[in-house]
Design a protein around this motif. Structure first.
Motif, PDB file in Angstrom:
ATOM      1  N   ILE A  38       0.828  -1.210   0.000  1.00 41.22           N
ATOM      2  CA  ILE A  38       0.000   0.000   0.000  1.00 41.22           C
ATOM      3  C   ILE A  38       0.862   1.261   0.000  1.00 41.22           C
ATOM      4  O   ILE A  38       0.540   2.241  -0.668  1.00 41.22           O
ATOM      5  CB  ILE A  38      -0.999   0.009   1.185  1.00 41.22           C
ATOM      6  N   LEU A  39       1.995   1.233   0.702  1.00 42.61           N
ATOM      7  CA  LEU A  39       2.859   2.405   0.708  1.00 42.61           C
ATOM      8  C   LEU A  39       3.482   2.640  -0.664  1.00 42.61           C
ATOM      9  O   LEU A  39       3.619   3.790  -1.108  1.00 42.61           O
ATOM     10  CB  LEU A  39       3.948   2.252   1.769  1.00 42.61           C
ATOM     11  N   THR A  40       3.844   1.563  -1.337  1.00 42.58           N
ATOM     12  CA  THR A  40       4.381   1.688  -2.701  1.00 42.58           C
ATOM     13  C   THR A  40       3.326   2.241  -3.643  1.00 42.58           C
ATOM     14  O   THR A  40       3.591   3.142  -4.453  1.00 42.58           O
ATOM     15  CB  THR A  40       4.873   0.323  -3.207  1.00 42.58           C
ATOM     16  N   TYR A  44      -9.932  -0.527  -1.932  1.00 46.03           N
ATOM     17  CA  TYR A  44     -10.945   0.519  -1.769  1.00 46.03           C
ATOM     18  C   TYR A  44     -10.443   1.845  -2.353  1.00 46.03           C
ATOM     19  O   TYR A  44     -11.180   2.540  -3.070  1.00 46.03           O
ATOM     20  CB  TYR A  44     -11.279   0.670  -0.288  1.00 46.03           C
ATOM     21  N   LEU A  45      -9.193   2.194  -2.057  1.00 46.03           N
ATOM     22  CA  LEU A  45      -8.639   3.449  -2.578  1.00 46.03           C
ATOM     23  C   LEU A  45      -8.568   3.439  -4.094  1.00 46.03           C
ATOM     24  O   LEU A  45      -8.847   4.443  -4.741  1.00 46.03           O
ATOM     25  CB  LEU A  45      -7.239   3.673  -1.988  1.00 46.03           C
ATOM     26  N   LYS A  46      -8.211   2.288  -4.640  1.00 50.63           N
ATOM     27  CA  LYS A  46      -8.154   2.170  -6.105  1.00 50.63           C
ATOM     28  C   LYS A  46      -9.544   2.366  -6.715  1.00 50.63           C
ATOM     29  O   LYS A  46      -9.698   3.046  -7.727  1.00 50.63           O
ATOM     30  CB  LYS A  46      -7.590   0.816  -6.515  1.00 50.63           C
ATOM     31  N   GLU A  47     -10.554   1.780  -6.085  1.00 55.19           N
ATOM     32  CA  GLU A  47     -11.928   1.925  -6.572  1.00 55.19           C
ATOM     33  C   GLU A  47     -12.393   3.375  -6.495  1.00 55.19           C
ATOM     34  O   GLU A  47     -13.046   3.873  -7.417  1.00 55.19           O
ATOM     35  CB  GLU A  47     -12.873   1.042  -5.750  1.00 55.19           C
ATOM     36  N   GLN A  48     -12.037   4.071  -5.399  1.00 55.89           N
ATOM     37  CA  GLN A  48     -12.432   5.466  -5.245  1.00 55.89           C
ATOM     38  C   GLN A  48     -11.760   6.352  -6.287  1.00 55.89           C
ATOM     39  O   GLN A  48     -12.354   7.290  -6.802  1.00 55.89           O
ATOM     40  CB  GLN A  48     -12.076   5.965  -3.837  1.00 55.89           C
ATOM     41  N   THR A  49     -10.513   6.020  -6.636  1.00 52.42           N
ATOM     42  CA  THR A  49      -9.776   6.796  -7.613  1.00 52.42           C
ATOM     43  C   THR A  49     -10.366   6.636  -9.008  1.00 52.42           C
ATOM     44  O   THR A  49     -10.384   7.572  -9.816  1.00 52.42           O
ATOM     45  CB  THR A  49      -8.295   6.365  -7.629  1.00 52.42           C
TER      46      THR A  49
END
Length: 219
Positions: free
Chosen positions: A94-96, A212-217
């Motif tokens: 996730i940090l990468t 989730y972050l990928k989906e929001q983006t």
């Protein structure tokens, strides 16, 4: 103000809460303090800095010699830490991802800054964070909002538009009080109804949160 994300360290990025509990019991045995509820004392200490933990524990558990206990606890934890402190699953991934996609990322831990930097440098992770705040850099750490507000200010991000990633009850209380979108990824304790009322989203792992972050983006 820009959107960003601020991570807790212990129990979120590093699997330190489990090791801390082991050290609490080892220290209690060495000091003949096993008549105290060590599990409860360990849980009550999560996400508090030293000053706040000292005040809270000595008030809640009369007769518990927290200052001496803490000194020996630190020695025992340092012994374990010399070998390795394992990462939580999904930490590097996730940090990468956040680094490659331009997120503004910070870290806000109640642990002393020296301890935070030791862990990060041992894993070569310090470059992932634009700002790193330790519990000794604020007067009152979690559950007060100070540490998250300080991180957001230094990062130049709007707390209301940014995420705080936590595993502990006090961490969630801190992020909520700071007005952030509190993300809970439980470690040793599952959230109570009170804590869930402060949680923006709850996930089972950093991997699920990253999805989730990928989906929001993509929306």
């Amino acid at each position: 103000m820009k959107q960003g994300i601020v991570f807790d360290m212990d129990g979120i990025l590093f699997d330190t809460e489990r090791l801390s509990l082991i050290c609490h019991h080892k220290t209690a045995e060495e000091m003949n303090l096993t008549h105290f509820d060590i599990d409860a004392i360990a849980a009550d200490s999560v996400a508090l800095n030293y000053a706040d933990t000292l005040a809270f524990i000595t008030k809640k558990y009369p007769g518990f010699p927290y200052e001496d206990f803490h000194k020996r606890l630190q020695v025992n934890f340092a012994e374990i830490r010399k070998d390795d402190v394992p990462l939580k699953p999904g930490t590097m991934e996730i940090l990468t991802y956040l680094n490659e996609t331009g997120w503004i990322v910070g870290l806000a831990s109640s642990s002393h800054l020296d301890s935070v930097m030791y862990n990060l440098k041992k894993k070569g992770m310090e470059h992932f964070f634009r700002v790193i705040i330790g519990g000794d850099m604020v007067e009152h750490s979690k559950p007060q909002p100070d540490i998250y507000l300080k991180a957001c200010e230094k990062l130049g991000i709007d707390p209301k538009e940014s995420y705080a990633v936590e595993d502990s009850f006090n961490g969630i209380r801190s992020a909520y009080a700071a007005g952030m979108k509190s993300i809970m990824i439980p470690d040793l304790l599952q959230p109570t109804d009170e804590i869930l009322s402060m949680v923006y989203q709850k996930f089972d792992s950093l991997f699920v949160f990253m999805d989730y972050l990928k989906e929001q983006t993509e929306k």
